[in-house]
Design an enzyme around this catalytic site. Structure first.
Site, PDB file in Angstrom:
ATOM      1  N   ASN A  13       0.940  -1.364   0.104  1.00  0.00           N
ATOM      2  CA  ASN A  13      -0.040  -0.178   0.306  1.00  0.00           C
ATOM      3  C   ASN A  13       0.846   0.992  -0.051  1.00  0.00           C
ATOM      4  OD1 ASN A  13      -2.487  -0.213   0.518  1.00  0.00           O
ATOM      5  ND2 ASN A  13      -2.581  -1.632   1.916  1.00  0.00           N
ATOM      6  N   ARG A  64       4.374  -0.595  25.813  1.00  0.00           N
ATOM      7  CA  ARG A  64       3.776   0.154  24.741  1.00  0.00           C
ATOM      8  C   ARG A  64       3.338   1.693  24.390  1.00  0.00           C
ATOM      9  NH1 ARG A  64       0.243  -2.305  21.174  1.00  0.00           N
ATOM     10  NH2 ARG A  64       0.174  -4.436  22.155  1.00  0.00           N
ATOM     11  N   LEU A  92      -1.585   1.208  18.736  1.00  0.00           N
ATOM     12  CA  LEU A  92      -1.833   2.128  19.235  1.00  0.00           C
ATOM     13  C   LEU A  92      -2.468   3.242  20.242  1.00  0.00           C
ATOM     14  CD1 LEU A  92      -1.020   3.185  15.583  1.00  0.00           C
ATOM     15  CD2 LEU A  92       0.576   2.878  17.123  1.00  0.00           C
ATOM     16  N   HIS A 108      -7.971  -0.802   6.174  1.00  0.00           N
ATOM     17  CA  HIS A 108      -8.486  -2.437   7.291  1.00  0.00           C
ATOM     18  C   HIS A 108      -8.941  -2.808   6.046  1.00  0.00           C
ATOM     19  CE1 HIS A 108      -9.421  -4.871  10.311  1.00  0.00           C
ATOM     20  NE2 HIS A 108     -11.066  -5.328   9.370  1.00  0.00           N
TER      21      HIS A 108
END
Ligand code: GRF
Length: 204
Positions: A13, A64, A92, A108
């Site tokens: 992409n 994270r 995220l 998506h």
């Protein structure tokens, strides 16, 4: 306008966006391609096209939050007007998503809100839908649920497998993602109370 693209793997992409920008002379530049995976194949494509690259390896961070903070610092070093998640396989944190509110897109491989999460082609086949597709959306704190910008639809054909769906859909992703990014960099997209509006235009 500065575009920063985040990848985790092949980056097809990202490649489609890089090619469309050059072919259509967008009022924007790809400021950087950044990956969380040092071996992401898309990095070599970007380097071959003279695009700055960076790696922020999530394995190098204890949490994270620490990873997201390091990633945000790296991204902001390129002064992004738009952050494009393209096959970026990380969830995220809210803080990171809020920081880029209204200027971060994702693609998506499903017709959201159908089939959020992983293995969307498997979900589509299991559900027995006759139509499948992909969605370009703004990223919000709720995974795979931000305001939709563009969708592509494909028929589910008899005998389709996860692979055949993924292949047919990927070709459509490479059409709508560049279109959505172009709309954004040409200021033809706006969000008002969670709804995306696309300015009237002659052609995309
Ligand atoms: C694609 O199916 C895309 O929908 C999803 O990640 C997959 C790989 O994308 N976001 P890419 O080839 O790495 O761009």
């Amino acid at each position: 306008k500065n575009i920063v693209i985040l990848i985790s793997g092949r980056g097809s992409n990202m490649e489609a966006i890089v090619r469309a920008r050059a072919a259509q002379q967008w009022p924007a530049r790809i400021a950087a391609v950044i990956s969380n995976k040092p071996d992401a194949a898309g990095l070599s494509f970007a380097q071959a096209h003279g695009i700055p690259t960076a790696v922020v390896d999530h394995k190098a961070y204890a949490s994270r939050e620490a990873f997201d903070a390091a990633l945000q610092d790296t991204i902001d070093g390129y002064q992004p007007d738009l952050v494009v998640l393209a096959g970026f396989m990380r969830i995220l944190t809210c803080g990171f998503v809020e920081h880029y509110a209204g200027r971060m897109l994702n693609i998506h491989p499903s017709l959201l809100p159908l089939f959020p999460g992983l293995h969307t082609h498997r979900q589509a086949l299991a559900a027995g839908v006759s139509e499948h597709g992909a969605t370009v959306h703004f990223v919000t704190a709720e995974l795979d649920h931000g305001p939709s910008v563009l969708q592509a639809r494909i028929p589910v054909l008899p005998g389709d497998t996860e692979e055949s769906l993924a292949t047919r859909l990927l070709a459509e992703e490479h059409v709508i993602y560049p279109q959505a990014v172009r709309l954004f960099v040409e200021d033809r997209i706006s969000i008002a109370n969670g709804e995306v509006r696309i300015a009237e235009t002659t052609s995309i």
